[in-house]
Motif scaffolding. Sequence first.
Motif, PDB file in Angstrom:
ATOM      1  N   SER A   1       7.444  77.382  52.932  1.00  0.00           N
ATOM      2  CA  SER A   1       8.783  77.060  52.448  1.00  0.00           C
ATOM      3  C   SER A   1       9.280  75.680  52.858  1.00  0.00           C
ATOM      4  CB  SER A   1       9.780  78.108  52.960  1.00  0.00           C
ATOM      5  OG  SER A   1       9.787  78.132  54.386  1.00  0.00           O
ATOM      6  N   ILE A   2       8.532  74.945  53.693  1.00  0.00           N
ATOM      7  CA  ILE A   2       9.008  73.676  54.245  1.00  0.00           C
ATOM      8  C   ILE A   2       8.307  72.508  53.563  1.00  0.00           C
ATOM      9  CG2 ILE A   2       9.199  72.272  56.329  1.00  0.00           C
ATOM     10  CD1 ILE A   2       9.396  74.829  57.931  1.00  0.00           C
ATOM     11  N   ASP A   3       9.100  71.502  53.156  1.00  0.00           N
ATOM     12  CA  ASP A   3       8.583  70.375  52.390  1.00  0.00           C
ATOM     13  C   ASP A   3       8.545  69.074  53.190  1.00  0.00           C
ATOM     14  OD1 ASP A   3       8.075  71.821  50.064  1.00  0.00           O
ATOM     15  OD2 ASP A   3      10.149  71.621  49.376  1.00  0.00           O
ATOM     16  N   GLU A   4       8.399  69.181  54.499  1.00  0.00           N
ATOM     17  CA  GLU A   4       8.211  68.019  55.348  1.00  0.00           C
ATOM     18  C   GLU A   4       7.358  68.439  56.534  1.00  0.00           C
ATOM     19  OE1 GLU A   4      12.262  67.106  56.218  1.00  0.00           O
ATOM     20  OE2 GLU A   4      12.457  68.640  57.771  1.00  0.00           O
ATOM     21  N   ASN A   5       6.770  67.467  57.200  1.00  0.00           N
ATOM     22  CA  ASN A   5       5.957  67.753  58.386  1.00  0.00           C
ATOM     23  C   ASN A   5       6.629  67.207  59.636  1.00  0.00           C
ATOM     24  OD1 ASN A   5       3.156  69.079  58.038  1.00  0.00           O
ATOM     25  ND2 ASN A   5       3.316  67.751  56.222  1.00  0.00           N
ATOM     26  N   TYR A   6       6.118  67.654  60.804  1.00  0.00           N
ATOM     27  CA  TYR A   6       6.732  67.289  62.071  1.00  0.00           C
ATOM     28  C   TYR A   6       5.669  66.796  63.047  1.00  0.00           C
ATOM     29  CZ  TYR A   6      10.218  70.208  59.846  1.00  0.00           C
ATOM     30  OH  TYR A   6      11.084  70.741  58.935  1.00  0.00           O
ATOM     31  N   VAL A   7       6.052  65.793  63.832  1.00  0.00           N
ATOM     32  CA  VAL A   7       5.212  65.260  64.898  1.00  0.00           C
ATOM     33  C   VAL A   7       6.021  65.329  66.188  1.00  0.00           C
ATOM     34  CG1 VAL A   7       3.889  63.292  65.750  1.00  0.00           C
ATOM     35  CG2 VAL A   7       4.057  63.706  63.276  1.00  0.00           C
ATOM     36  N   TYR A   8       5.441  65.937  67.222  1.00  0.00           N
ATOM     37  CA  TYR A   8       6.138  66.159  68.479  1.00  0.00           C
ATOM     38  C   TYR A   8       5.595  65.203  69.533  1.00  0.00           C
ATOM     39  CZ  TYR A   8       7.476  70.400  66.027  1.00  0.00           C
ATOM     40  OH  TYR A   8       7.956  71.296  65.082  1.00  0.00           O
TER      41      TYR A   8
ATOM     42  N   GLN B   1       6.057  65.732  79.207  1.00  0.00           N
ATOM     43  CA  GLN B   1       7.473  66.018  79.073  1.00  0.00           C
ATOM     44  C   GLN B   1       7.891  65.673  77.649  1.00  0.00           C
ATOM     45  OE1 GLN B   1       9.380  67.474  81.608  1.00  0.00           O
ATOM     46  NE2 GLN B   1       7.296  67.670  82.413  1.00  0.00           N
ATOM     47  N   PHE B   2       8.603  66.595  77.018  1.00  0.00           N
ATOM     48  CA  PHE B   2       8.977  66.415  75.617  1.00  0.00           C
ATOM     49  C   PHE B   2       9.908  65.217  75.464  1.00  0.00           C
ATOM     50  CE2 PHE B   2      11.810  67.667  71.980  1.00  0.00           C
ATOM     51  CZ  PHE B   2      10.860  67.470  70.977  1.00  0.00           C
ATOM     52  N   VAL B   3       9.627  64.373  74.458  1.00  0.00           N
ATOM     53  CA  VAL B   3      10.432  63.184  74.191  1.00  0.00           C
ATOM     54  C   VAL B   3      11.294  63.385  72.950  1.00  0.00           C
ATOM     55  CG1 VAL B   3      10.373  60.709  73.650  1.00  0.00           C
ATOM     56  CG2 VAL B   3       8.752  61.682  75.312  1.00  0.00           C
ATOM     57  N   ARG B   4      10.631  63.651  71.800  1.00  0.00           N
ATOM     58  CA  ARG B   4      11.403  63.852  70.571  1.00  0.00           C
ATOM     59  C   ARG B   4      10.525  64.446  69.477  1.00  0.00           C
ATOM     60  NH1 ARG B   4      10.675  58.308  70.842  1.00  0.00           N
ATOM     61  NH2 ARG B   4      12.709  58.070  71.822  1.00  0.00           N
ATOM     62  N   LYS B   5      11.181  64.943  68.454  1.00  0.00           N
ATOM     63  CA  LYS B   5      10.543  65.475  67.255  1.00  0.00           C
ATOM     64  C   LYS B   5      10.736  64.485  66.121  1.00  0.00           C
ATOM     65  CE  LYS B   5      11.187  69.351  63.997  1.00  0.00           C
ATOM     66  NZ  LYS B   5      11.963  70.617  63.814  1.00  0.00           N
ATOM     67  N   HIS B   6       9.627  64.057  65.511  1.00  0.00           N
ATOM     68  CA  HIS B   6       9.667  63.131  64.383  1.00  0.00           C
ATOM     69  C   HIS B   6       9.479  63.897  63.075  1.00  0.00           C
ATOM     70  CE1 HIS B   6       9.239  59.623  67.100  1.00  0.00           C
ATOM     71  NE2 HIS B   6       8.413  60.408  67.773  1.00  0.00           N
ATOM     72  N   VAL B   7      10.221  63.517  62.050  1.00  0.00           N
ATOM     73  CA  VAL B   7      10.102  64.125  60.732  1.00  0.00           C
ATOM     74  C   VAL B   7       9.314  63.201  59.819  1.00  0.00           C
ATOM     75  CG1 VAL B   7      11.365  64.974  58.701  1.00  0.00           C
ATOM     76  CG2 VAL B   7      12.270  65.378  61.014  1.00  0.00           C
TER      77      VAL B   7
ATOM     78  N   GLU C   1       7.573  73.283  71.969  1.00  0.00           N
ATOM     79  CA  GLU C   1       8.378  72.660  70.919  1.00  0.00           C
ATOM     80  C   GLU C   1       7.638  72.619  69.587  1.00  0.00           C
ATOM     81  OE1 GLU C   1       9.643  71.311  74.905  1.00  0.00           O
ATOM     82  OE2 GLU C   1       7.703  71.282  73.857  1.00  0.00           O
ATOM     83  N   VAL C   2       6.304  72.686  69.644  1.00  0.00           N
ATOM     84  CA  VAL C   2       5.498  72.700  68.405  1.00  0.00           C
ATOM     85  C   VAL C   2       5.628  74.095  67.809  1.00  0.00           C
ATOM     86  CG1 VAL C   2       3.276  72.133  67.390  1.00  0.00           C
ATOM     87  CG2 VAL C   2       3.979  71.022  69.516  1.00  0.00           C
TER      88      VAL C   2
END
Length: 278
Positions: free
Chosen positions: A163-170, A177-183, A139-140
């Motif tokens: 090109s992306i102006d935000e970061n992500y935390v997985y 087990q994947f829970v969620r993606k945080h912006v 997912e990362v």
Amino acid sequence: MLCTLTSFRCCFLRLPTAMLVGFLIAFGGNSSLTIAAETNPSPVHCEGHYSHHLQGVGSDGEHLYWSFTTSLVKTDSSGIVLKKVSAANHHGDLCVRDGKIYVAVNLGRFNDAEGNADSWVYVYDAETLEEISRHEVQEVFHGAGGIGHRDGHFFVVGGLPESIDENYVYEYDGEFQFVRKHVVASGHTHLGIQTASFANGRWWFGCYGSPAILLVTDGDFEMVGRYEANCALGIEAGPEGGLLVASGTCSSAQGCDGQIRLADPNEQKGFVFRANTQ
């Protein structure tokens, strides 16, 4: 590398013998790290030089662990090497929990807009540095580069296209087990986020750049501050509400080194190093 949080990675500071008064480290639901010492501790230098630069640092309360991209190193609390092993390129930031070392690993391309990363978390035995397991964290999307821990869950960060102006935390549970993606509404940071730690009720994220950038969020990843401060090689919970900040240098002649310094959070600057720390 700092303290008074619910979950974290900690590092000792090396002190001259005359300054060393005592250490008390307790890990658990309300982990804390206390260093009873004079106010100007010396930095911890990792013994030796390595082929690639420092990516992250952690501690089990007795030993330090250093990720140098293609080498995983275990030292005593003063930085003397006890064990080291070769590691796949690219081993990134790490965290230490319950006798295990968790390392964010990307075997593919970083920062690729099409997602041609190959993201994993490798798990090592903290005593022997033997690999225990690997967990896919695909997912990362832009490449796993950093990892932190809070309340039984792991949080993986990584690369970012221009090109992306935000970061992500997985977010993953304890079994990955994947829970969620945080912006994280941070604006663009060069190559995303490199290091992650939850300390003093806030997330601390180290990012590359010229200047390097520190992102601070609350526990829900809402922005608290964006600072010109360099902790892209490691930032952790430390003693008495402080922070442990890793840094390093590289030269063609010697290779790469690493060290840890003690800092304090600062609302205007993100953090400031303690006076007379070298």
